[in-house]
Design a protein around this motif. Structure first.
Motif, mmCIF file in Angstrom:
data_model
loop_
_atom_site.group_PDB
_atom_site.id
_atom_site.type_symbol
_atom_site.label_atom_id
_atom_site.label_comp_id
_atom_site.label_asym_id
_atom_site.label_seq_id
_atom_site.Cartn_x
_atom_site.Cartn_y
_atom_site.Cartn_z
ATOM 1 N N LEU A 197 -6.122 7.527 -2.488
ATOM 2 C CA LEU A 197 -5.600 6.384 -1.746
ATOM 3 C C LEU A 197 -4.151 6.595 -1.363
ATOM 4 O O LEU A 197 -3.718 6.235 -0.271
ATOM 5 C CB LEU A 197 -5.744 5.106 -2.584
ATOM 6 C CG LEU A 197 -7.164 4.589 -2.738
ATOM 7 C CD1 LEU A 197 -7.186 3.393 -3.673
ATOM 8 C CD2 LEU A 197 -7.746 4.208 -1.390
ATOM 9 N N ASP A 209 -17.124 -3.454 4.053
ATOM 10 C CA ASP A 209 -16.127 -2.764 4.867
ATOM 11 C C ASP A 209 -15.404 -3.754 5.777
ATOM 12 O O ASP A 209 -14.179 -3.679 5.965
ATOM 13 C CB ASP A 209 -16.790 -1.682 5.724
ATOM 14 C CG ASP A 209 -17.523 -0.639 4.895
ATOM 15 O OD1 ASP A 209 -17.052 -0.326 3.789
ATOM 16 O OD2 ASP A 209 -18.573 -0.148 5.346
ATOM 17 N N VAL A 232 -12.999 -5.819 3.698
ATOM 18 C CA VAL A 232 -11.795 -5.063 3.349
ATOM 19 C C VAL A 232 -10.791 -5.128 4.501
ATOM 20 O O VAL A 232 -9.593 -5.374 4.298
ATOM 21 C CB VAL A 232 -12.139 -3.603 3.007
ATOM 22 C CG1 VAL A 232 -10.870 -2.751 2.948
ATOM 23 C CG2 VAL A 232 -12.867 -3.526 1.675
ATOM 24 N N THR A 266 -11.234 -5.817 -3.882
ATOM 25 C CA THR A 266 -10.269 -4.725 -4.027
ATOM 26 C C THR A 266 -9.895 -4.228 -2.641
ATOM 27 O O THR A 266 -10.754 -4.044 -1.783
ATOM 28 C CB THR A 266 -10.857 -3.562 -4.845
ATOM 29 O OG1 THR A 266 -12.046 -3.073 -4.190
ATOM 30 C CG2 THR A 266 -11.210 -4.011 -6.253
ATOM 31 N N LEU A 267 -8.592 -4.015 -2.448
ATOM 32 C CA LEU A 267 -8.089 -3.594 -1.141
ATOM 33 C C LEU A 267 -7.234 -2.346 -1.291
ATOM 34 O O LEU A 267 -6.438 -2.242 -2.232
ATOM 35 C CB LEU A 267 -7.260 -4.715 -0.515
ATOM 36 C CG LEU A 267 -7.972 -6.053 -0.261
ATOM 37 C CD1 LEU A 267 -6.969 -7.103 0.205
ATOM 38 C CD2 LEU A 267 -9.086 -5.889 0.755
ATOM 39 N N PRO A 268 -7.369 -1.392 -0.380
ATOM 40 C CA PRO A 268 -6.529 -0.198 -0.435
ATOM 41 C C PRO A 268 -5.130 -0.512 0.087
ATOM 42 O O PRO A 268 -4.937 -1.470 0.831
ATOM 43 C CB PRO A 268 -7.262 0.780 0.492
ATOM 44 C CG PRO A 268 -7.911 -0.110 1.500
ATOM 45 C CD PRO A 268 -8.318 -1.356 0.746
ATOM 46 N N ALA A 274 -4.680 2.196 5.987
ATOM 47 C CA ALA A 274 -5.841 2.746 5.300
ATOM 48 C C ALA A 274 -6.918 3.104 6.299
ATOM 49 O O ALA A 274 -7.025 2.504 7.369
ATOM 50 C CB ALA A 274 -6.384 1.740 4.287
ATOM 51 N N ASN A 284 -16.510 2.782 3.039
ATOM 52 C CA ASN A 284 -16.654 2.933 1.594
ATOM 53 C C ASN A 284 -17.758 3.888 1.176
ATOM 54 O O ASN A 284 -17.838 4.243 -0.003
ATOM 55 C CB ASN A 284 -16.927 1.570 0.952
ATOM 56 C CG ASN A 284 -15.677 0.734 0.816
ATOM 57 O OD1 ASN A 284 -14.783 1.061 0.058
ATOM 58 N ND2 ASN A 284 -15.593 -0.337 1.584
ATOM 59 N N ASN A 318 -15.071 3.547 -4.255
ATOM 60 C CA ASN A 318 -14.707 2.708 -3.107
ATOM 61 C C ASN A 318 -13.327 3.039 -2.558
ATOM 62 O O ASN A 318 -12.482 3.635 -3.236
ATOM 63 C CB ASN A 318 -14.731 1.230 -3.508
ATOM 64 C CG ASN A 318 -16.115 0.637 -3.407
ATOM 65 O OD1 ASN A 318 -17.088 1.323 -3.133
ATOM 66 N ND2 ASN A 318 -16.212 -0.657 -3.648
ATOM 67 N N ASN A 319 -13.088 2.599 -1.337
ATOM 68 C CA ASN A 319 -11.777 2.633 -0.684
ATOM 69 C C ASN A 319 -11.201 4.034 -0.512
ATOM 70 O O ASN A 319 -9.981 4.211 -0.505
ATOM 71 C CB ASN A 319 -10.779 1.751 -1.453
ATOM 72 C CG ASN A 319 -11.093 0.276 -1.329
ATOM 73 O OD1 ASN A 319 -11.591 -0.176 -0.306
ATOM 74 N ND2 ASN A 319 -10.837 -0.489 -2.379
ATOM 75 N N GLY A 358 -12.008 5.765 2.231
ATOM 76 C CA GLY A 358 -11.878 5.927 3.670
ATOM 77 C C GLY A 358 -12.844 6.948 4.222
ATOM 78 O O GLY A 358 -12.480 8.097 4.473
ATOM 79 N N SER A 397 -19.502 -1.199 -7.752
ATOM 80 C CA SER A 397 -18.243 -0.503 -8.039
ATOM 81 C C SER A 397 -17.877 -0.621 -9.516
ATOM 82 O O SER A 397 -17.398 0.343 -10.133
ATOM 83 C CB SER A 397 -17.113 -1.070 -7.173
ATOM 84 O OG SER A 397 -17.372 -0.849 -5.813
#
Length: 374
Positions: free
Chosen positions: A9, A71, A74, A81-83, A87, A91, A118-119, A121, A312
């Protein structure tokens, strides 16, 4: 695995520049968002920097990646949960190994892999990922199946396996049965001899949808309105009342499904499409009762169990349990090879047409999952 995900990330935060990958080649491209908002408005196709290949890293050429509801959430900034921003979206997806670091032993160039965290990209043409966040996929698994395997199919598998001891002849009831998870539930349950009662929203093309779900193995397909009708008794003449309910909607749909659960049955919530709370129904009137049971008394006399599930979190909890992950993936691969598990109804879309794909994925009553071809 969590530390590795954090490292990826951090790499994803690099501002989009002309790429210079681990090996000389064209620049990487991907769908990047620098702020939260309406996906078609905030997502842009950009050149991306590809991180330098580390000793334990794998350089992957992405092949295909779906657009899932999570997705979209996000990008909107509403998911759990967020990156860090900026970004790259996506996922899950499938890719092909281009190059491996000198300490990588389980993968080699030409192998196919899916991402298990997850996250990271996945809406990108290529990227460098730690070996530990990748799962190998046999070459005989079709690309679209592999691209949609790590979230939808795994979620369906775990919910059927982890909450009730289901045996052939038992039944399961689920709403959002036409979703990616719902289609996987139908097929995995069918392969295990478990009957499914599948709830969908009424729509103009309902007969076509019913036909498609029955072809997958659905035993019963009904609308949310039917849940409240006396005709439900006809279903239970030949199908036992369900011990397990799978909820992706919330609100009235959930309340009505709970009414049909066996005593001591379990409802698992894994989504909330209606953005309404989960409510335990009042009980039926009993002989001599002065009124309907309160929600608290429904719990007492029916002993219903309400659980939540997030794939997740399951992966985090089993990050060191390779046997559980391997046995699940092997079981899914066997179902695919046997023709008993297929990709959800989907529409492949070239990467450059991403805006149309995002818009289509957000339409009500969407019947086909948008899959970006990378």
């Amino acid at each position: 695995m969590q530390r590795a995900a954090a490292r990826v990330l951090r790499g994803a935060r690099t501002l989009p520049v002309r790429a210079r990958s681990a090996e000389t080649g064209p620049p990487a491209r991907g769908l990047l968002f620098e702020r939260h908002g309406d996906p078609p408005a905030v997502v842009q196709l950009k050149d991306l920097e590809v991180a330098e290949l580390g000793d334990s890293d794998v350089h992957v050429k992405m092949l295909a990646s779906p657009i899932n509801p999570a997705d979209i959430n996000v990008i909107q900034g509403t998911y759990a949960t967020l990156p860090p921003l900026p970004a790259v979206g996506g996922n899950e997806g499938v890719g092909e190994v281009l190059e491996v670091g000198r300490r990588v032993t389980a993968l080699k160039p030409g192998d196919r892999v899916i991402l298990a965290v997850n996250n990271l990209g996945t809406w990108r043409t290529q990227g460098v990922f730690p070996e530990e966040v990748l799962l190998p996929v046999p070459s005989d698994v079709p690309v679209l199946c592999a691209a949609t395997l790590s979230i939808n199919a795994c979620t369906a598998f775990r919910m059927l396996a982890d909450f009730e001891r289901l045996a052939p002849g038992d039944s399961v009831i689920q709403n959002a049965a036409n979703s990616g998870v719902g289609q996987a539930v139908i097929q995995i349950a069918k392969a295990s001899g478990i009957k499914t009662i599948n709830v969908v929203r009424d729509r103009a093309d309902l007969p076509k949808l019913v036909e498609r779900l029955v072809a997958l193995g659905a035993d019963h397909v009904i609308t949310e309105e039917m849940l409240r009708k006396p005709e439900m008794k006809d279903i239970f003449k030949n199908t036992p009342k369900p011990r397990l309910a799978l909820n992706c909607v919330g609100g009235k749909s959930t309340t009505e499904m709970l009414r049909h659960l066996q005593p001591k049955g379990t409802m698992v919530t894994y989504g909330g499409m209606a953005k309404q709370p989960v409510m335990v129904p009042v009980g039926r009137r009993s002989h001599g009762a002065r009124g309907s049971l309160s929600p608290q008394r429904a719990f007492i006399f029916q002993d219903l169990r309400l659980r939540g599930f997030w794939m997740s979190q399951w992966r985090k909890d089993h990050a060191q349990d390779r046997d559980s992950v391997s046995s699940m993936m092997d079981a899914l691969f066997q179902l695919i090879r046997g023709g008993r598990l297929s990709a959800p109804a989907c529409t492949p879309v070239p990467l450059q047409d991403y805006r149309a794909a995002l818009e289509n994925s957000m339409k009500p009553f969407a019947s086909s999952k948008q899959i970006l071809l990378l």
